[in-house]
Design an enzyme around this catalytic site. Structure first.
Site, mmCIF file in Angstrom:
data_model
loop_
_atom_site.group_PDB
_atom_site.id
_atom_site.type_symbol
_atom_site.label_atom_id
_atom_site.label_comp_id
_atom_site.label_asym_id
_atom_site.label_seq_id
_atom_site.Cartn_x
_atom_site.Cartn_y
_atom_site.Cartn_z
ATOM 1 N N LYS A 58 0.826 -1.212 0.000
ATOM 2 C CA LYS A 58 0.000 0.000 0.000
ATOM 3 C C LYS A 58 0.863 1.266 0.000
ATOM 4 O O LYS A 58 0.595 2.203 -0.738
ATOM 5 C CB LYS A 58 -0.940 0.035 1.226
ATOM 6 C CG LYS A 58 -1.919 -1.132 1.292
ATOM 7 C CD LYS A 58 -2.944 -0.948 2.406
ATOM 8 C CE LYS A 58 -2.355 -0.977 3.811
ATOM 9 N NZ LYS A 58 -1.784 -2.280 4.194
ATOM 10 N N ARG B 271 -9.808 0.545 8.862
ATOM 11 C CA ARG B 271 -9.397 -0.824 9.182
ATOM 12 C C ARG B 271 -10.456 -1.571 9.978
ATOM 13 O O ARG B 271 -10.231 -2.734 10.334
ATOM 14 C CB ARG B 271 -8.113 -0.794 9.998
ATOM 15 C CG ARG B 271 -6.837 -1.052 9.180
ATOM 16 C CD ARG B 271 -5.689 -0.867 10.114
ATOM 17 N NE ARG B 271 -4.473 -1.540 9.847
ATOM 18 C CZ ARG B 271 -3.378 -0.962 9.353
ATOM 19 N NH1 ARG B 271 -3.416 0.264 8.933
ATOM 20 N NH2 ARG B 271 -2.260 -1.637 9.266
ATOM 21 N N ARG C 33 11.569 -5.906 5.039
ATOM 22 C CA ARG C 33 11.450 -4.465 5.283
ATOM 23 C C ARG C 33 11.997 -4.110 6.664
ATOM 24 O O ARG C 33 12.584 -3.047 6.858
ATOM 25 C CB ARG C 33 9.969 -4.066 5.164
ATOM 26 C CG ARG C 33 9.728 -2.581 5.304
ATOM 27 C CD ARG C 33 8.305 -2.221 4.923
ATOM 28 N NE ARG C 33 7.378 -2.407 6.023
ATOM 29 C CZ ARG C 33 6.041 -2.248 5.928
ATOM 30 N NH1 ARG C 33 5.494 -1.939 4.778
ATOM 31 N NH2 ARG C 33 5.269 -2.414 6.974
ATOM 32 N N ARG D 116 11.248 -0.002 11.755
ATOM 33 C CA ARG D 116 9.972 -0.293 12.424
ATOM 34 C C ARG D 116 10.097 -1.569 13.245
ATOM 35 O O ARG D 116 10.328 -2.642 12.692
ATOM 36 C CB ARG D 116 8.863 -0.466 11.386
ATOM 37 C CG ARG D 116 8.377 0.837 10.816
ATOM 38 C CD ARG D 116 7.277 0.627 9.811
ATOM 39 N NE ARG D 116 6.137 -0.123 10.343
ATOM 40 C CZ ARG D 116 4.984 -0.242 9.704
ATOM 41 N NH1 ARG D 116 4.810 0.319 8.531
ATOM 42 N NH2 ARG D 116 3.995 -0.924 10.256
ATOM 43 N N ARG E 60 -0.448 -8.962 13.419
ATOM 44 C CA ARG E 60 -1.018 -7.923 12.533
ATOM 45 C C ARG E 60 -1.868 -8.570 11.447
ATOM 46 O O ARG E 60 -2.918 -8.043 11.080
ATOM 47 C CB ARG E 60 0.117 -7.092 11.916
ATOM 48 C CG ARG E 60 0.744 -6.149 12.934
ATOM 49 C CD ARG E 60 2.131 -5.694 12.526
ATOM 50 N NE ARG E 60 2.167 -4.877 11.344
ATOM 51 C CZ ARG E 60 3.278 -4.660 10.624
ATOM 52 N NH1 ARG E 60 4.427 -5.228 10.981
ATOM 53 N NH2 ARG E 60 3.234 -3.885 9.575
HETATM 54 P P1 AMP Z 1 0.636 0.456 9.049
HETATM 55 O O1 AMP Z 1 1.730 1.465 8.913
HETATM 56 O O2 AMP Z 1 -0.577 0.831 8.234
HETATM 57 O O3 AMP Z 1 1.087 -0.943 8.809
HETATM 58 O O4 AMP Z 1 0.155 0.521 10.574
HETATM 59 C C1 AMP Z 1 1.030 0.179 11.634
HETATM 60 C C2 AMP Z 1 0.216 -0.006 12.907
HETATM 61 O O5 AMP Z 1 -0.465 1.210 13.221
HETATM 62 C C3 AMP Z 1 -0.883 -1.061 12.823
HETATM 63 O O6 AMP Z 1 -0.392 -2.359 13.103
HETATM 64 C C4 AMP Z 1 -1.842 -0.571 13.910
HETATM 65 O O7 AMP Z 1 -1.359 -0.891 15.199
HETATM 66 C C5 AMP Z 1 -1.759 0.942 13.762
HETATM 67 N N1 AMP Z 1 -2.765 1.470 12.805
HETATM 68 C C6 AMP Z 1 -2.525 2.073 11.612
HETATM 69 N N2 AMP Z 1 -3.666 2.438 11.021
HETATM 70 C C7 AMP Z 1 -4.669 2.045 11.855
HETATM 71 C C8 AMP Z 1 -6.086 2.104 11.788
HETATM 72 N N3 AMP Z 1 -6.722 2.644 10.733
HETATM 73 N N4 AMP Z 1 -6.792 1.592 12.831
HETATM 74 C C9 AMP Z 1 -6.172 1.068 13.908
HETATM 75 N N5 AMP Z 1 -4.852 0.944 14.018
HETATM 76 C C10 AMP Z 1 -4.091 1.432 13.002
#
Ligand code: AMP
Length: 192
Positions: free
Chosen positions: A14, A89, A128, A134, A146
């Site tokens: 994404k 999400r 990654r 991260r 996740r």
């Molecule tokens: P990402 O960078 O999109 O992979 O998000 C990393 C982490 O941020 C996820 O594993 C969640 O813990 C949190 N997170 C990101 N976006 C959301 C969302 N829309 N709702 C809830 N948690 C989120």
């Protein structure tokens, strides 16, 4: 206005495809993951709360991310459109987003899903993790959590948008450019 949700499990590409999409179509990129990591870097109370969930591979509470998206929409009144990456999400987030966009007399035009096999996701995320800085990409248990959160809470969001005939899916495996070609074709077909 053109508003796009780029959807898919963690590691489906994404972020990579978002960068190319915002360049090509001039959309404002809204990634809740990036917004949360910036809150953590700035050591805000919101960031500190979110970190507890993110470190375990769990979703952050809906009201936290909905509040962030609401502010981001208000702070970008002149945007030509938004690209939502990693949001919504949960179904509650999808409903909240619909309401926020309705208030701005707009809505979602396309919900684009990236499809990638689970083993490929884990492989990409571990790779990654070597360079992303991260911590949630370095531990295979957190990665698997996740993906479980994705199956339990996030994949129903696709069913929510399918009711409105807005969903298209693209194979998220292959070269970055091949995937971008398929993604762009879907965007172009909705822009026509
Ligand atoms: P990402 O960078 O999109 O992979 O998000 C990393 C982490 O941020 C996820 O594993 C969640 O813990 C949190 N997170 C990101 N976006 C959301 C969302 N829309 N709702 C809830 N948690 C989120």
């Amino acid at each position: 206005m053109f508003n796009l949700i780029l959807f898919g499990p963690p590691g489906s590409g994404k972020g990579t495809q978002s960068q190319k999409l915002i360049d090509k179509y001039g959309l404002k990129h809204l990634s809740t993951g990036d917004l949360l990591r910036s809150e953590i870097a700035n050591q805000t109370p919101l960031g500190l709360e979110a970190k507890n969930f993110m470190d375990k591979g769990q979703l952050v509470p809906d009201e936290v991310v909905i509040g962030m998206i609401s502010s981001a929409l208000d702070n970008n009144p002149d945007a030509r459109g938004f690209l939502f990456d990693g949001f919504p999400r949960t179904e509650a987030q999808a409903e909240a987003l619909d309401k926020l966009l309705k208030l701005k007399k707009t809505g979602i035009h396309l919900f684009l899903g990236l499809e990638v096999s689970e083993e490929e996701l884990v492989r990409r995320l571990l790779e990654r993790g070597k360079t992303s800085g991260r911590s949630d990409d370095r531990d295979e248990n957190v990665i698997r959590s996740r993906i479980v959160e994705y199956h339990n809470k996030t994949s129903p969001v696709a069913d929510y948008y399918a009711r409105f005939d807005k969903v298209r899916n693209v194979k998220g495996e292959g070269s970055i450019d091949e995937i971008f070609e398929a993604v762009s074709a879907e965007v172009d077909s909705k822009l026509k």
